[in-house]
Design a protein around this motif. Structure first.
Motif, PDB file in Angstrom:
ATOM      1  N   GLU A 178       0.706  -1.062   0.076  1.00 38.86           N
ATOM      2  CA  GLU A 178      -0.257   0.196  -0.522  1.00 38.86           C
ATOM      3  C   GLU A 178       0.595   1.260  -0.036  1.00 38.86           C
ATOM      4  O   GLU A 178       0.556   1.904  -0.316  1.00 38.86           O
ATOM      5  CB  GLU A 178      -0.966  -0.183   0.912  1.00 38.86           C
ATOM      6  N   SER A 179       2.040   0.582   0.401  1.00 46.31           N
ATOM      7  CA  SER A 179       2.841   2.408   0.336  1.00 46.31           C
ATOM      8  C   SER A 179       3.343   3.093  -0.863  1.00 46.31           C
ATOM      9  O   SER A 179       3.889   3.811  -0.880  1.00 46.31           O
ATOM     10  CB  SER A 179       4.310   2.508   2.047  1.00 46.31           C
ATOM     11  N   ARG A 180       3.588   2.344  -1.184  1.00 42.71           N
ATOM     12  CA  ARG A 180       3.687   2.595  -2.490  1.00 42.71           C
ATOM     13  C   ARG A 180       2.741   3.361  -3.958  1.00 42.71           C
ATOM     14  O   ARG A 180       3.271   3.431  -4.672  1.00 42.71           O
ATOM     15  CB  ARG A 180       4.331   1.068  -3.446  1.00 42.71           C
ATOM     16  N   SER A 181       1.943   3.290  -2.626  1.00 43.14           N
ATOM     17  CA  SER A 181       0.384   4.302  -3.760  1.00 43.14           C
ATOM     18  C   SER A 181       0.385   3.552  -5.439  1.00 43.14           C
ATOM     19  O   SER A 181       0.373   4.206  -6.380  1.00 43.14           O
ATOM     20  CB  SER A 181       0.935   5.454  -3.837  1.00 43.14           C
ATOM     21  N   LEU A 182       0.248   2.333  -5.570  1.00 46.72           N
ATOM     22  CA  LEU A 182       0.018   1.595  -6.580  1.00 46.72           C
ATOM     23  C   LEU A 182      -0.845   1.811  -7.925  1.00 46.72           C
ATOM     24  O   LEU A 182      -1.777   2.013  -8.733  1.00 46.72           O
ATOM     25  CB  LEU A 182      -0.181   0.126  -6.434  1.00 46.72           C
ATOM     26  N   GLY A 183      -1.855   2.608  -7.264  1.00 47.47           N
ATOM     27  CA  GLY A 183      -3.533   3.085  -7.983  1.00 47.47           C
ATOM     28  C   GLY A 183      -3.535   4.347  -7.701  1.00 47.47           C
ATOM     29  O   GLY A 183      -3.388   4.659  -9.721  1.00 47.47           O
ATOM     30  N   THR A 184      -2.541   4.971  -7.711  1.00 47.45           N
ATOM     31  CA  THR A 184      -1.825   6.402  -8.338  1.00 47.45           C
ATOM     32  C   THR A 184      -0.772   5.957  -9.639  1.00 47.45           C
ATOM     33  O   THR A 184      -0.787   7.044 -10.533  1.00 47.45           O
ATOM     34  CB  THR A 184      -1.329   7.340  -7.339  1.00 47.45           C
TER      35      THR A 184
END
Length: 237
Positions: A178-184
């Motif tokens: 989650e910390s990688r902001s994969l949605g963004t």
């Protein structure tokens, strides 16, 4: 093959709104028997419709217009500081487009995402049939973006190729990243892909001002909204 003039539409009975509490919603669907090719799908998308599997729909609520179709103008997009940080953080990821199809590895990632992040949503509990009907069936020119880290699949984005852009259908990722902001990251990748294909738009679905889950969409600018049948650039939210 169907066209806009020959399409038949159906409206659902009022049902609980998935996004705003204490409200009812009505959805307009294209007749599921209609033959939808890429050209017609592109026209429907420009009119505010979305695809879910083999179903093409848009909100059709009599007393509410909160669901606003939005799209990004990719040629004018410049990432902000936060988005540039996401790109730098994920420079070690590998991405590739593959035709949308069922794969057990894809389903496991999808199920993990739904089970961890959306237990209160319509897609819980996930099933293989649900995954297929939502993301595989009904595709015209549909693709999956595989996002991998050292050959581990950590993200998957469903994308449709339209005549005038890309349509971002859905993105899932491994919750432990989650910390990688994969949605963004997935949206930023699609922006660059649309630009590389010289397509003007990235369609992001519906934006709802009072729904926190939708707030991320207005972080991409310049963004346009479909209101009163016309696309207009959103000045502020």
């Amino acid at each position: 093959m169907s066209n806009l003039r020959t399409l038949v539409f159906f409206a659902t009975p009022a049902h609980d709104c998935s996004y705003l509490p204490d409200r009812e919603a009505t959805t307009m669907f294209v007749d599921p028997r209609a033959k939808i090719d890429k050209k017609l799908y592109s026209q429907l998308t420009a009119l505010g419709f979305r695809r879910s599997g083999s179903h093409y729909y848009r909100p059709h609520c009599e007393s509410c217009s909160a669901c606003v179709p939005v799209r990004l103008k990719v040629d004018k997009f410049q990432p902000d500081r936060s988005q540039r940080r996401v790109l730098k953080m994920n420079a070690d990821l590998a991405c590739r487009l593959v035709p949308a199809a069922y794969n057990e590895r894809y389903y496991r990632l999808y199920a993990h995402y739904i089970e961890e992040r959306h237990q209160d949503g319509d897609m819980y509990p996930p099933t293989r049939e649900q995954f297929t009907s939502f993301l595989v069936e009904g595709s015209t020119d549909s693709w999956f973006l595989e996002i991998t880290l050292n050959d581990e699949l950590i993200g998957l984005a469903a994308i449709d190729l339209l005549d005038d852009g890309l349509s971002a259908i859905y993105t899932v990722f491994a919750p432990e990243y989650e910390s990688r902001s994969l949605g963004t990251f997935a949206v930023l990748w699609q922006i660059e892909e649309a630009r590389a294909r010289e397509l003007p738009h990235l369609y992001l679905g519906y934006w709802i001002k009072d729904c926190k889950k939708m707030s991320y969409k207005t972080r991409y600018r310049p963004i346009e909204a479909l209101q009163d049948g016309q696309w207009h650039e959103m000045r502020s939210t």
